[in-house]
Every structure is written in structure tokens, then in C-alpha cells.
Motif scaffolding. Sequence first.
Motif, PDB file in Angstrom:
ATOM      1  N   LEU A  55       0.820  -1.217   0.000  1.00 39.97           N
ATOM      2  CA  LEU A  55       0.000   0.000   0.000  1.00 39.97           C
ATOM      3  C   LEU A  55       0.854   1.267   0.000  1.00 39.97           C
ATOM      4  O   LEU A  55       0.481   2.269  -0.620  1.00 39.97           O
ATOM      5  N   TYR A  56       1.973   1.245   0.686  1.00 44.11           N
ATOM      6  CA  TYR A  56       2.854   2.422   0.642  1.00 44.11           C
ATOM      7  C   TYR A  56       3.264   2.693  -0.802  1.00 44.11           C
ATOM      8  O   TYR A  56       3.201   3.834  -1.280  1.00 44.11           O
ATOM      9  N   HIS A  57       3.703   1.667  -1.494  1.00 43.56           N
ATOM     10  CA  HIS A  57       4.139   1.802  -2.881  1.00 43.56           C
ATOM     11  C   HIS A  57       3.027   2.359  -3.761  1.00 43.56           C
ATOM     12  O   HIS A  57       3.276   3.184  -4.646  1.00 43.56           O
ATOM     13  N   ARG A  58       1.809   1.940  -3.503  1.00 38.99           N
ATOM     14  CA  ARG A  58       0.685   2.351  -4.345  1.00 38.99           C
ATOM     15  C   ARG A  58       0.320   3.822  -4.119  1.00 38.99           C
ATOM     16  O   ARG A  58      -0.197   4.482  -5.021  1.00 38.99           O
ATOM     17  N   HIS A  59       0.574   4.327  -2.921  1.00 39.25           N
ATOM     18  CA  HIS A  59       0.273   5.726  -2.626  1.00 39.25           C
ATOM     19  C   HIS A  59       1.441   6.662  -2.935  1.00 39.25           C
ATOM     20  O   HIS A  59       1.232   7.754  -3.475  1.00 39.25           O
ATOM     21  N   ALA A  60       2.653   6.254  -2.575  1.00 39.99           N
ATOM     22  CA  ALA A  60       3.802   7.158  -2.658  1.00 39.99           C
ATOM     23  C   ALA A  60       4.052   7.608  -4.095  1.00 39.99           C
ATOM     24  O   ALA A  60       4.294   6.792  -4.982  1.00 39.99           O
ATOM     25  N   LYS A  61       3.954   8.938  -4.310  1.00 35.68           N
ATOM     26  CA  LYS A  61       4.189   9.523  -5.641  1.00 35.68           C
ATOM     27  C   LYS A  61       3.413   8.761  -6.710  1.00 35.68           C
ATOM     28  O   LYS A  61       3.945   8.393  -7.766  1.00 35.68           O
ATOM     29  N   TYR A  62       2.142   8.540  -6.417  1.00 33.19           N
ATOM     30  CA  TYR A  62       1.299   7.729  -7.308  1.00 33.19           C
ATOM     31  C   TYR A  62       1.224   8.304  -8.722  1.00 33.19           C
ATOM     32  O   TYR A  62       0.999   7.572  -9.698  1.00 33.19           O
ATOM     33  N   GLN A  63       1.436   9.622  -8.866  1.00 32.63           N
ATOM     34  CA  GLN A  63       1.333  10.246 -10.195  1.00 32.63           C
ATOM     35  C   GLN A  63       2.355   9.691 -11.179  1.00 32.63           C
ATOM     36  O   GLN A  63       2.171   9.766 -12.392  1.00 32.63           O
ATOM     37  N   THR A  64       3.448   9.113 -10.655  1.00 32.35           N
ATOM     38  CA  THR A  64       4.506   8.575 -11.520  1.00 32.35           C
ATOM     39  C   THR A  64       4.266   7.127 -11.903  1.00 32.35           C
ATOM     40  O   THR A  64       5.035   6.560 -12.685  1.00 32.35           O
ATOM     41  N   LYS A  65       3.216   6.517 -11.368  1.00 37.50           N
ATOM     42  CA  LYS A  65       2.981   5.077 -11.562  1.00 37.50           C
ATOM     43  C   LYS A  65       1.781   4.871 -12.483  1.00 37.50           C
ATOM     44  O   LYS A  65       0.659   4.638 -12.036  1.00 37.50           O
ATOM     45  N   LYS A  66       2.070   4.959 -13.784  1.00 34.20           N
ATOM     46  CA  LYS A  66       1.008   5.039 -14.786  1.00 34.20           C
ATOM     47  C   LYS A  66       0.243   3.730 -14.974  1.00 34.20           C
ATOM     48  O   LYS A  66      -0.875   3.737 -15.486  1.00 34.20           O
ATOM     49  N   ASN A  67       0.817   2.608 -14.580  1.00 37.62           N
ATOM     50  CA  ASN A  67       0.136   1.327 -14.782  1.00 37.62           C
ATOM     51  C   ASN A  67      -0.771   0.938 -13.617  1.00 37.62           C
ATOM     52  O   ASN A  67      -1.520  -0.030 -13.715  1.00 37.62           O
ATOM     53  N   LEU A  68      -0.688   1.687 -12.527  1.00 33.74           N
ATOM     54  CA  LEU A  68      -1.483   1.347 -11.350  1.00 33.74           C
ATOM     55  C   LEU A  68      -2.851   2.012 -11.391  1.00 33.74           C
ATOM     56  O   LEU A  68      -3.023   3.114 -11.901  1.00 33.74           O
ATOM     57  N   GLU A  69      -3.823   1.318 -10.828  1.00 32.30           N
ATOM     58  CA  GLU A  69      -5.170   1.844 -10.639  1.00 32.30           C
ATOM     59  C   GLU A  69      -5.616   1.483  -9.232  1.00 32.30           C
ATOM     60  O   GLU A  69      -4.982   0.699  -8.543  1.00 32.30           O
ATOM     61  N   ASN A  70      -6.734   2.066  -8.804  1.00 26.48           N
ATOM     62  CA  ASN A  70      -7.311   1.703  -7.500  1.00 26.48           C
ATOM     63  C   ASN A  70      -6.269   1.794  -6.381  1.00 26.48           C
ATOM     64  O   ASN A  70      -6.073   0.861  -5.608  1.00 26.48           O
ATOM     65  N   TYR A  71      -5.612   2.953  -6.323  1.00 25.15           N
ATOM     66  CA  TYR A  71      -4.505   3.145  -5.383  1.00 25.15           C
ATOM     67  C   TYR A  71      -4.906   2.866  -3.940  1.00 25.15           C
ATOM     68  O   TYR A  71      -4.096   2.419  -3.134  1.00 25.15           O
ATOM     69  N   TRP A  72      -6.148   3.156  -3.588  1.00 25.61           N
ATOM     70  CA  TRP A  72      -6.604   3.042  -2.206  1.00 25.61           C
ATOM     71  C   TRP A  72      -7.110   1.642  -1.863  1.00 25.61           C
ATOM     72  O   TRP A  72      -7.480   1.390  -0.718  1.00 25.61           O
ATOM     73  N   SER A  73      -7.139   0.742  -2.815  1.00 24.89           N
ATOM     74  CA  SER A  73      -7.831  -0.529  -2.645  1.00 24.89           C
ATOM     75  C   SER A  73      -6.940  -1.648  -2.118  1.00 24.89           C
ATOM     76  O   SER A  73      -5.906  -1.978  -2.718  1.00 24.89           O
ATOM     77  N   VAL A  74      -7.349  -2.254  -1.020  1.00 25.26           N
ATOM     78  CA  VAL A  74      -6.668  -3.443  -0.504  1.00 25.26           C
ATOM     79  C   VAL A  74      -6.828  -4.606  -1.472  1.00 25.26           C
ATOM     80  O   VAL A  74      -5.925  -5.420  -1.653  1.00 25.26           O
ATOM     81  N   ASP A  75      -7.981  -4.677  -2.126  1.00 28.27           N
ATOM     82  CA  ASP A  75      -8.223  -5.735  -3.106  1.00 28.27           C
ATOM     83  C   ASP A  75      -7.221  -5.691  -4.256  1.00 28.27           C
ATOM     84  O   ASP A  75      -6.903  -6.723  -4.849  1.00 28.27           O
ATOM     85  N   SER A  76      -6.739  -4.511  -4.590  1.00 29.25           N
ATOM     86  CA  SER A  76      -5.805  -4.354  -5.710  1.00 29.25           C
ATOM     87  C   SER A  76      -4.348  -4.369  -5.250  1.00 29.25           C
ATOM     88  O   SER A  76      -3.443  -4.232  -6.082  1.00 29.25           O
ATOM     89  N   SER A  77      -4.129  -4.528  -3.953  1.00 28.49           N
ATOM     90  CA  SER A  77      -2.778  -4.499  -3.405  1.00 28.49           C
ATOM     91  C   SER A  77      -2.154  -5.891  -3.400  1.00 28.49           C
ATOM     92  O   SER A  77      -2.839  -6.903  -3.510  1.00 28.49           O
ATOM     93  N   PHE A  78      -0.848  -5.905  -3.259  1.00 23.85           N
ATOM     94  CA  PHE A  78      -0.119  -7.167  -3.129  1.00 23.85           C
ATOM     95  C   PHE A  78       0.108  -7.409  -1.647  1.00 23.85           C
ATOM     96  O   PHE A  78       0.811  -6.648  -0.978  1.00 23.85           O
ATOM     97  N   ASN A  79      -0.499  -8.473  -1.128  1.00 20.48           N
ATOM     98  CA  ASN A  79      -0.451  -8.753   0.303  1.00 20.48           C
ATOM     99  C   ASN A  79       0.034 -10.181   0.556  1.00 20.48           C
ATOM    100  O   ASN A  79      -0.370 -11.113  -0.135  1.00 20.48           O
TER     101      ASN A  79
END
Length: 326
Positions: free
Chosen positions: A244-268
Amino acid sequence: MAALNSFGDIVLKETKIEHPYLGKLSSNAYVSALGNVIETLSIHLTQSEINALKKKLQLTTKNFNEPQYLQTACELSVCAYFAEKFSQGFKYEDKVNPPKDVDCSVYHDYAKYNIEVKCATFSDDEKLKSEDCFRMSAIGRMEEYPDLIEKLSDVFSTSPSGKPLKVYKHKDNNLKDFLISAHEKFSDEVYCDIVNILWVCCDDPMDMTKWTGYLTGLNGLFTSDSFVDRNLYSKVDVVVLSNLYHRHAKYQTKKNLENYWSVDSSFNIMFCNPGRLSNKEIAIKKFYEIVPNFCKEVMDYDAPDPLKLSAFVVHELKGKGLYYFD
């Protein structure tokens, strides 16, 4: 209780335009998703708790504190997941060991899960990544590591490139502190249907590999030869490592990611504490079922143990167009 019609609109109206994550140049999708997160949580919050969240999100703060914002974003992501999935049994900032509280708790299927969210500070790592140098890190603790670094530094200092060798700082002491802090927030009472969880938000696949090593590698905190007394965090039953840190931190630079806030879309991935006070097998198994995770897939992946996670992400996810990282 306070209810909000559209917290996303409130964020857009109150936030200073220069807010690095929520301001004028931010993604509307990211800000809108934050609005959805707060609206999901709002029925569980008092007005004073909503006001406190606004301060933690630093909507109008002059001097932006990025680590504080990212910690808050990670907390909200986790809390919103459980609030949406188990609304009737959800409690925000539950005082399970008064006066201390955990970020949230949830009742599900005759079990209770107390969840504390932690997020390390990666500013030193980010600075090092930007430097023109050779970089090195280790997975787990190794007695010979300091001597190895010293010898390699001498070699690199005389190399034709002239680039120095610099070392990423171990964060196993951060994880130790997280475990001890969480332990102190959980109740001394031990029940088989109450599971205490430390949720740690990490960065990229290699960073998550390192955090795995902090638990299970040489002198790892979940091993019999842990570098610290395991009784100091015996009330922690499960550790979740999440990107989740990776998904939020400087999210504007991560063009392939979506659903930044979602646990379902995270790697856990998850780890049971072998030194926990009670087995709690049934309740822990249920937790593994309600939180999306790649535990089995990583464990079964055919690669050397220290690099299983990174190899799995590169070949089985990214290689197949599944972007949990970017």
C-alpha cells in the motif's frame, strides 16, 4: 455520528492547490477514491474524528509532511476495506487496551480481528536511489555483512567508474519497533477467537522481499534465533506485509497502477507469529480468507527462497500484464 454527502467535494474545496497528493495537479481519480474511502468510514466516525482525519491528511497545512500523509493514507485504505466489507462489525480506533487504541477492529463469523497499521519512512531510500552510485542491501542479518561492505567499498572506490558503493539501511529495527508498539496496544487477555494483526505497508517487490527477510531470514523476528526477545511482541498473532505504501507514494509517476486506495488491488502476504500466545488456528484461517493475498502462490513458486517474492511479481504478475506494482 456524522454523515457526509460527498467528502470528495469537501476535499477538493478545502485542500490547498499545492497539496502534493490532493491539490490542483493531482489525479481526479485518486482524490475521488479518497472521497469514497471517507464516505465509507463516515458512518463509523464522530465529527471530531472526521476533523482529526482532515488534519492528518494535511488539507490546508503549509509545511507538508509526506511520511505523515502516507501513513494516514495507508491507515485509511485498510480501515475502509474492513468498514465496507464488514460494516456491521467494524469499529474505528477501537480501544482494545485502554487508553491505547488500534486503527480498527472488525467482528466476522464469531471472530474478532484487531488491526494496527504501520508505515515505514522511505525518504533515505528514495534519496539513495537518486544518487549516482552503486547500491547494496542484504536480506536478513549477517555477521559478516559490515566487513563485506567495507571490503567492497574499498574496491569500488578505486574502480574506473569512480562511483562509490552505498548501502541501504536495514529496517529490521523499524519492524521490531512496530511489533512492540502493536503488542502494547493489544489486550493482555487471550482468546482463541480474537486475532491481533500488525499490517505493515511496504514499497516495491525488493523492499517487500527485505521485510520478509526481517521476519524469516537470518536472526529474523519470527525465527527461533530472533535478534530480540520474542516475548516483547507475543500478543501479535499475524503480520501482513502489503504494498500500500508503494501504491500511494508519488502515485502520479505510476502510470500502470489503478485503485490506489484498494486493498483488493494491493499485493499482500501474511505471516503467523510462531511465538504467539495462543494457536487461534481457526480464526487466523478465516482472516487469510477475507484478505486477498498471494501467500500460497509465492510459497509454491519455483525460485530460490530469498528471491521468491520478487521473481513471482516479475514473471507471474508483471510478465502477464498484471500490475500490482509499477
